[in-house]
Design a protein around this motif. Structure first.
Motif, PDB file in Angstrom:
ATOM      1  N   VAL A 255       3.213  -3.139  -7.958  1.00 37.45           N
ATOM      2  CA  VAL A 255       2.997  -1.856  -7.280  1.00 37.45           C
ATOM      3  C   VAL A 255       4.224  -0.946  -7.364  1.00 37.45           C
ATOM      4  CG1 VAL A 255       1.274  -2.778  -5.693  1.00 37.45           C
ATOM      5  CG2 VAL A 255       3.703  -2.786  -5.029  1.00 37.45           C
TER       6      VAL A 255
ATOM      7  N   SER B 245       2.301   1.789  -3.427  1.00 39.49           N
ATOM      8  CA  SER B 245       1.274   2.301  -4.341  1.00 39.49           C
ATOM      9  C   SER B 245       1.074   3.796  -4.158  1.00 39.49           C
ATOM     10  CB  SER B 245      -0.051   1.568  -4.115  1.00 39.49           C
ATOM     11  OG  SER B 245       0.078   0.192  -4.396  1.00 39.49           O
TER      12      SER B 245
ATOM     13  N   GLN C 218       0.830  -1.203   0.000  1.00 35.49           N
ATOM     14  CA  GLN C 218       0.000   0.000   0.000  1.00 35.49           C
ATOM     15  C   GLN C 218       0.871   1.262   0.000  1.00 35.49           C
ATOM     16  OE1 GLN C 218      -2.131  -1.156   3.584  1.00 35.49           O
ATOM     17  NE2 GLN C 218      -4.044  -1.374   2.433  1.00 35.49           N
TER      18      GLN C 218
ATOM     19  N   LYS D 206       4.013   5.755  -5.629  1.00 31.90           N
ATOM     20  CA  LYS D 206       4.067   5.783  -7.080  1.00 31.90           C
ATOM     21  C   LYS D 206       3.048   6.726  -7.712  1.00 31.90           C
ATOM     22  CE  LYS D 206       7.534   3.118  -7.503  1.00 31.90           C
ATOM     23  NZ  LYS D 206       8.820   3.685  -7.983  1.00 31.90           N
TER      24      LYS D 206
END
Length: 285
Positions: A104, A72, A69, A75
């Protein structure tokens, strides 16, 4: 001798002793700045706040926001999206979870317990890649700067030629409207540059004899001068005060990529002295 001075490494793990172990290992062999985070949210805050983070070592198993998470979220942020991430995990050893790490945005995936040499080699690999990229960027920036300087010098040289050339230079659009002029044109016509840019070529240029029709778009003047058959030049500039300035006039069409005329370059030489000399020769004979 330690390497990678100036690099910045962010290590993220919710266990303090893991952070201590990682820090101790890296500092033993590398002269890098190390930042620490104990949660995904803290990692996000540090990555956004701190400029120039080169690499993130991110533990997958963390409460509230796990490593996947966190990656993610990193990014999708413009400032952090290009920072390479190495995942560390003790639990997720299946290929499915490793693939998720790559999906991810992770660039590498290491399993705990960490092999010290493997981790150091991974970190070194990415730092070397970053070093190489920076070296290439410096070379590219230098080449761009050199080329920019060359173009600026060439532009200045051309501008000097145009500024100090003895002939009048006028650049027209396809409709014959004046778009730019050099100082000689302003002096010859006794107009300011601003005044000329509001005119068309017909406002300052005239042809007098029928046989000279098309002088603006022809080469008869040049031909007559070359053969010595010209005693008077009937094409003229019309100065601001109405004076007729005899000229030797040439033009060149500039075409665009489609073959259409985009500009017309006009060069005019003041032939006043030439006509006066020819008159003197004729009177003497």
């Amino acid at each position: 001798m330690k390497r990678y001075a100036g690099f910045k490494l962010l290590i993220v793990d919710d266990h303090a002793h893991n952070l201590f172990t990682l820090r101790t290992l890296v500092e033993r062999y590398m002269d890098v700045e190390i930042l620490e985070a104990t949660s995904g949210q803290q990692a996000l805050d540090i990555a956004v706040r701190e400029p120039g983070i080169d690499l993130i070592i991110l533990d997958v198993q963390m409460p509230e926001m796990d490593g996947f998470q966190t990656a993610s979220m990193l990014k999708i942020r413009k400032k952090t999206k290009d920072i390479p991430i190495i995942f560390l995990t003790a639990a997720f050893k299946t290929e499915e979870f490793q693939l998720k790490g790559y999906e991810v945005g992770g660039v590498d995936y290491l399993l705990k317990p960490i092999d010290d040499n493997q981790l150091l080699n991974k970190i070194s690999t990415y730092f070397r890649l970053i070093e190489k990229e920076r070296e290439l960027n410096k070379i590219l920036e230098q080449k761009v700067a050199e080329r920019t300087a060359e173009l600026a010098a060439a532009k200045q040289h051309l501008e000097n030629i145009i500024t100090y050339m003895g002939e009048a230079l006028l650049v027209l659009n396809p409709e014959g409207e004046i778009e730019s002029v050099n100082p000689t044109a302003c002096k010859m016509l006794d107009y300011s540059e601003a005044d000329l840019l509001r005119m068309s070529i017909g406002d300052v240029f005239e042809e007098e004899a029928e046989e000279q029709a098309g002088a603006f778009f022809g080469t008869w003047l040049e031909a007559l001068i070359r053969t010595g058959a010209l005693s008077r030049i009937e094409a003229s500039f019309i100065a601001k005060d109405g004076r007729r300035v005899p000229i030797l006039f040439s033009r060149t069409a500039v075409k665009d990529s489609t073959g259409n005329i985009s500009h017309i370059i006009c060069i005019a030489k003041d032939m006043t002295g030439y006509i006066r000399d020819m008159d003197a020769v004729q009177n003497a004979s």
